[in-house]
Write an enzyme that holds these catalytic residues in place. Structure first.
Site, PDB file in Angstrom:
ATOM      1  N   ASP A  97       0.804  -1.246   0.145  1.00  0.00           N
ATOM      2  CA  ASP A  97      -0.125   0.059  -0.405  1.00  0.00           C
ATOM      3  C   ASP A  97       0.682   0.640  -0.032  1.00  0.00           C
ATOM      4  O   ASP A  97      -0.127   2.119   0.510  1.00  0.00           O
ATOM      5  CB  ASP A  97      -0.909  -0.533   1.280  1.00  0.00           C
ATOM      6  N   GLU A 119      -0.775  -8.955  -0.730  1.00  0.00           N
ATOM      7  CA  GLU A 119      -1.202  -8.449   0.290  1.00  0.00           C
ATOM      8  C   GLU A 119      -2.411  -7.426  -0.253  1.00  0.00           C
ATOM      9  O   GLU A 119      -2.209  -6.556   0.664  1.00  0.00           O
ATOM     10  CB  GLU A 119      -0.214  -7.680   1.038  1.00  0.00           C
ATOM     11  N   GLU A 133      -1.756   5.723   3.147  1.00  0.00           N
ATOM     12  CA  GLU A 133      -1.497   4.014   2.603  1.00  0.00           C
ATOM     13  C   GLU A 133      -3.788   3.186   1.947  1.00  0.00           C
ATOM     14  O   GLU A 133      -3.142   2.843   0.879  1.00  0.00           O
ATOM     15  CB  GLU A 133      -1.776   2.435   3.571  1.00  0.00           C
ATOM     16  N   HIS A 210       6.330   5.420  12.820  1.00  0.00           N
ATOM     17  CA  HIS A 210       6.736   6.370  11.002  1.00  0.00           C
ATOM     18  C   HIS A 210       5.187   7.109  10.743  1.00  0.00           C
ATOM     19  O   HIS A 210       5.932   7.941   9.604  1.00  0.00           O
ATOM     20  CB  HIS A 210       7.893   5.747  10.478  1.00  0.00           C
ATOM     21  N   ARG A 212       2.461   8.397   8.716  1.00  0.00           N
ATOM     22  CA  ARG A 212       2.466  10.210   8.325  1.00  0.00           C
ATOM     23  C   ARG A 212       1.598  10.248   8.793  1.00  0.00           C
ATOM     24  O   ARG A 212       1.156  11.487   9.163  1.00  0.00           O
ATOM     25  CB  ARG A 212       2.384   9.693   6.694  1.00  0.00           C
ATOM     26  N   HIS A 243      13.331   5.256  12.645  1.00  0.00           N
ATOM     27  CA  HIS A 243      13.063   5.502  11.176  1.00  0.00           C
ATOM     28  C   HIS A 243      14.098   6.792  10.955  1.00  0.00           C
ATOM     29  O   HIS A 243      14.213   7.616  11.219  1.00  0.00           O
ATOM     30  CB  HIS A 243      11.659   5.639  10.832  1.00  0.00           C
TER      31      HIS A 243
HETATM   32  C1  UD1 Z   1       6.675   5.470   3.617  1.00  0.00           C
HETATM   33  C2  UD1 Z   1       5.290   4.937   2.901  1.00  0.00           C
HETATM   34  C3  UD1 Z   1       4.795   3.942   3.952  1.00  0.00           C
HETATM   35  C4  UD1 Z   1       5.494   2.757   4.217  1.00  0.00           C
HETATM   36  C5  UD1 Z   1       6.682   3.461   5.276  1.00  0.00           C
HETATM   37  C6  UD1 Z   1       7.928   1.697   5.243  1.00  0.00           C
HETATM   38  C7  UD1 Z   1       4.134   6.017   1.068  1.00  0.00           C
HETATM   39  C8  UD1 Z   1       3.642   7.217   1.239  1.00  0.00           C
HETATM   40  N1  UD1 Z   1       4.490   5.586   3.068  1.00  0.00           N
HETATM   41  O1  UD1 Z   1       7.108   5.698   4.788  1.00  0.00           O
HETATM   42  O2  UD1 Z   1       3.575   3.469   3.244  1.00  0.00           O
HETATM   43  O3  UD1 Z   1       4.773   1.796   5.821  1.00  0.00           O
HETATM   44  O4  UD1 Z   1       7.635   3.637   4.091  1.00  0.00           O
HETATM   45  O5  UD1 Z   1       8.563   2.289   6.219  1.00  0.00           O
HETATM   46  O6  UD1 Z   1       4.472   5.484   0.655  1.00  0.00           O
HETATM   47  N2  UD1 Z   1      14.294   7.952   4.267  1.00  0.00           N
HETATM   48  C9  UD1 Z   1      15.809   7.300   4.435  1.00  0.00           C
HETATM   49  N3  UD1 Z   1      16.387   6.412   3.460  1.00  0.00           N
HETATM   50  C10 UD1 Z   1      15.365   5.787   3.694  1.00  0.00           C
HETATM   51  C11 UD1 Z   1      14.081   5.613   3.523  1.00  0.00           C
HETATM   52  C12 UD1 Z   1      13.962   7.009   4.318  1.00  0.00           C
HETATM   53  O7  UD1 Z   1      16.431   8.647   4.402  1.00  0.00           O
HETATM   54  O8  UD1 Z   1      15.996   4.334   3.447  1.00  0.00           O
HETATM   55  C13 UD1 Z   1      13.813   9.474   4.355  1.00  0.00           C
HETATM   56  C14 UD1 Z   1      13.760  10.462   3.793  1.00  0.00           C
HETATM   57  O9  UD1 Z   1      14.069  11.648   3.859  1.00  0.00           O
HETATM   58  C15 UD1 Z   1      12.622  10.371   2.870  1.00  0.00           C
HETATM   59  C16 UD1 Z   1      11.655   9.645   4.210  1.00  0.00           C
HETATM   60  O10 UD1 Z   1      11.757   9.490   5.054  1.00  0.00           O
HETATM   61  O11 UD1 Z   1      12.025  11.428   1.995  1.00  0.00           O
HETATM   62  C17 UD1 Z   1      10.614   9.777   3.782  1.00  0.00           C
HETATM   63  O12 UD1 Z   1      10.428   8.338   3.809  1.00  0.00           O
HETATM   64  P1  UD1 Z   1       9.259   7.633   2.991  1.00  0.00           P
HETATM   65  O13 UD1 Z   1       9.151   6.691   1.837  1.00  0.00           O
HETATM   66  O14 UD1 Z   1       8.380   9.181   1.930  1.00  0.00           O
HETATM   67  O15 UD1 Z   1       7.681   7.802   4.030  1.00  0.00           O
HETATM   68  P2  UD1 Z   1       7.624   6.577   4.930  1.00  0.00           P
HETATM   69  O16 UD1 Z   1       7.194   7.214   6.262  1.00  0.00           O
HETATM   70  O17 UD1 Z   1       9.396   6.076   4.992  1.00  0.00           O
HETATM   71  N1  UDP Z   2      12.338  -3.455  10.110  1.00  0.00           N
HETATM   72  C1  UDP Z   2      13.670  -3.569   9.878  1.00  0.00           C
HETATM   73  N2  UDP Z   2      14.660  -3.224  10.953  1.00  0.00           N
HETATM   74  C2  UDP Z   2      13.630  -2.461  11.950  1.00  0.00           C
HETATM   75  C3  UDP Z   2      12.089  -1.758  12.069  1.00  0.00           C
HETATM   76  C4  UDP Z   2      12.034  -2.510  11.150  1.00  0.00           C
HETATM   77  O1  UDP Z   2      14.008  -4.783   9.334  1.00  0.00           O
HETATM   78  O2  UDP Z   2      14.778  -1.406  12.257  1.00  0.00           O
HETATM   79  C5  UDP Z   2      11.414  -4.820   9.980  1.00  0.00           C
HETATM   80  C6  UDP Z   2       9.979  -5.401   9.969  1.00  0.00           C
HETATM   81  O3  UDP Z   2      10.473  -6.336  10.678  1.00  0.00           O
HETATM   82  C7  UDP Z   2       9.021  -5.544   9.705  1.00  0.00           C
HETATM   83  C8  UDP Z   2       9.356  -4.980   8.417  1.00  0.00           C
HETATM   84  O4  UDP Z   2      10.263  -4.043   8.265  1.00  0.00           O
HETATM   85  O5  UDP Z   2       8.878  -6.617   7.979  1.00  0.00           O
HETATM   86  C9  UDP Z   2       8.543  -2.872   8.783  1.00  0.00           C
HETATM   87  O6  UDP Z   2       8.240  -2.054   8.115  1.00  0.00           O
HETATM   88  P1  UDP Z   2       7.825  -0.236   7.963  1.00  0.00           P
HETATM   89  O7  UDP Z   2       7.716  -0.460  10.350  1.00  0.00           O
HETATM   90  O8  UDP Z   2       9.153   0.251   8.064  1.00  0.00           O
HETATM   91  O9  UDP Z   2       6.727  -0.577   7.172  1.00  0.00           O
HETATM   92  P2  UDP Z   2       5.083  -0.678   7.310  1.00  0.00           P
HETATM   93  O10 UDP Z   2       5.161  -2.154   7.901  1.00  0.00           O
HETATM   94  O11 UDP Z   2       4.511   0.137   8.490  1.00  0.00           O
HETATM   95  O12 UDP Z   2       4.900  -0.957   6.394  1.00  0.00           O
END
Ligand code: UD1
Ligand code: UDP
Length: 386
Positions: A97, A119, A133, A210, A212, A243
């Site tokens: 999602d 999923e 999502e 994490h 939004r 995160h």
């Molecule tokens: C995204 C997904 C969310 C998912 C989550 C898992 C969307 C809108 N959101 O949210 O559904 O649950 O991932 O973690 O699709 N960043 C880094 N390095 C990384 C990852 C993220 O620096 O490897 C930072 C960057 O500044 C980036 C910010 O995190 O702009 C947000 O990342 P983004 O993918 O937009 O949102 P998440 O909150 O990670």
């Molecule tokens: N996870 C990981 N390292 C971390 C935190 C989470 O490998 O430091 C794994 C966790 O076991 C799960 C997935 O990341 O499988 C969850 O990711 P996240 O919480 O970022 O996203 P969501 O599931 O909420 O979309």
């Protein structure tokens, strides 16, 4: 003749949950698999790709430091178009999602390539929660031809919305495939901060946050609950792999920085994270994937959100939806820290989300779809209630 399957994913959870699918499809002789990272995440995605040794054919590398949903959507659409045109594909596979999921499904639709959604069917029925999502998954399901529902409840949601029965298969969640394969490996060498945290006396609580929709007041409220719990229970240690989103980091470091009871680490690779879940006493999170993993490992999980699309863990009694109010979270934590009966009631290993064979079912169903098998795949049925 082989069929080309184009698999796209962009964030940590999609990569974890698609890794066993990609590995299984590579084992099937009829399929040629192309993997494309959108790079919506970077370091957190690369960790997973490395852990599972996933082959990567393309990387759109779209991530920006403070990225908007519009940026992700438009960059993925623009980036995928030439690839889908040049490489061609008989089907595009997406997971979950995220904005990568929806934008990929839309790109495939624009090129009239059928989409398979892994999923599918998770719903809170609240459009803005989780945001974005809930909209991403509804829109993706409308565009998809094959819907792989992780649980019977997800299938029911899809059928209620008018998805045709023959397009929906209950598979179990592929995260359980990934979890089972990882949990049986040897524990890792802990990094020094975690080794020190685990050596302390007292209970250990694993935290991740994490979402939004929690940015701002709800996230501050969650942070205050952790602070209050540290003040009330001096021997408790929170381990918080935080995160990489700057919004999340600033909020929690601002409110919890310097507290001895909170040990921050960078995001952990999947194997250490799974072993940490196995080691701690309980988990507090707003993560989707962790809600699915913790019950399998028998760890109580407090879900710091107002809604969940994963009711099975709550029905099984291992997860509790506690919202984001400081007092509600602190009270739920105190109860689990001090009341052994309440703790034991939640610490049951149950598997409502899968049996480790979801990826094989997905591959079987794809073979059936393309005419390589006579019979559809057998559906996952969660264990009957005792
Ligand atoms: C995204 C997904 C969310 C998912 C989550 C898992 C969307 C809108 N959101 O949210 O559904 O649950 O991932 O973690 O699709 N960043 C880094 N390095 C990384 C990852 C993220 O620096 O490897 C930072 C960057 O500044 C980036 C910010 O995190 O702009 C947000 O990342 P983004 O993918 O937009 O949102 P998440 O909150 O990670
Ligand atoms: N996870 C990981 N390292 C971390 C935190 C989470 O490998 O430091 C794994 C966790 O076991 C799960 C997935 O990341 O499988 C969850 O990711 P996240 O919480 O970022 O996203 P969501 O599931 O909420 O979309």
């Amino acid at each position: 003749m082989t069929r080309t399957l184009f698999v796209s994913f962009g964030t940590r959870p999609e990569a974890i949950k698609m890794a066993p699918v990609v590995q299984e499809l590579h084992r099937r002789e009829h399929f040629h698999v192309i993997t494309c990272l959108t790079g919506q995440h970077r370091e957190m995605l690369d960790q997973v790709v490395e852990t599972f040794g996933l082959p990567v054919d393309h990387d759109l590398d779209v991530m920006r430091r403070t990225q908007s949903l519009t940026h992700i959507t438009s960059a993925v659409l623009q980036g995928l178009e030439p690839l889908l045109v040049e490489r061609g594909a008989d089907m595009v596979l997406v997971h979950g999602d995220t904005t990568t999921t929806f934008a990929t499904a839309l790109a495939a639709f624009y090129h009239q390539i059928p989409v398979a959604h892994v999923e599918a069917g998770l719903r809170t029925d609240t459009l803005y929660n989780p945001y974005p999502e809930e909209a991403n998954r509804r829109l993706t399901d409308r565009l998809a031809e094959l819907l792989f529902a992780p649980t019977p409840a997800a299938r029911e949601s899809l059928l209620a919305e008018g998805s045709p029965d023959e397009g929906v298969l209950v598979t179990g969640n592929t995260v359980i495939d990934a979890l089972m394969a990882t949990a049986e490996k040897d524990p890792p060498q802990w990094e020094p901060q975690i080794r020190e945290a685990l050596s302390r006396p007292g209970k250990k609580i694993l935290v991740t946050v994490h979402r939004r929709e929690s940015w701002g007041v709800p996230m501050q409220s969650i942070a205050r609950a952790i602070r209050e719990t540290c003040e009330r229970h001096e021997d408790v240690t929170f381990i918080f792999p935080i995160h990489l989103n700057p919004v999340v980091r600033e909020t929690f470091r601002g409110i919890l920085g310097g507290l001895r009871g909170v040990v921050f680490t960078d995001p952990l690779s999947y194997r250490p994270f799974v072993h940490l879940m196995k080691t701690v006493d309980l988990v507090i999170t707003d993560s989707g994937g962790i809600q699915e993993e913790a019950p399998t490992l028998g760890k109580p999980v407090l879900v710091m959100r107002d809604t969940t699309e994963r009711p099975e863990g709550i029905d099984a009694g291992t997860a509790r939806l506690v919202g984001t109010d400081t007092q509600a979270i602190a009270a739920a934590l105190s109860e689990l820290l001090t009341d052994q009966t309440a703790y034991s009631r939640m610490a049951n290993a149950v598997n409502p989300y899968g049996d480790g064979k979801a990826s094989a079912r997905i591959a079987d169903q794809l073979e059936y779809f393309f005419g390589y098998r006579q019979e559809p795949a057998e559906a996952f049925g969660p264990p009957a209630e005792k």
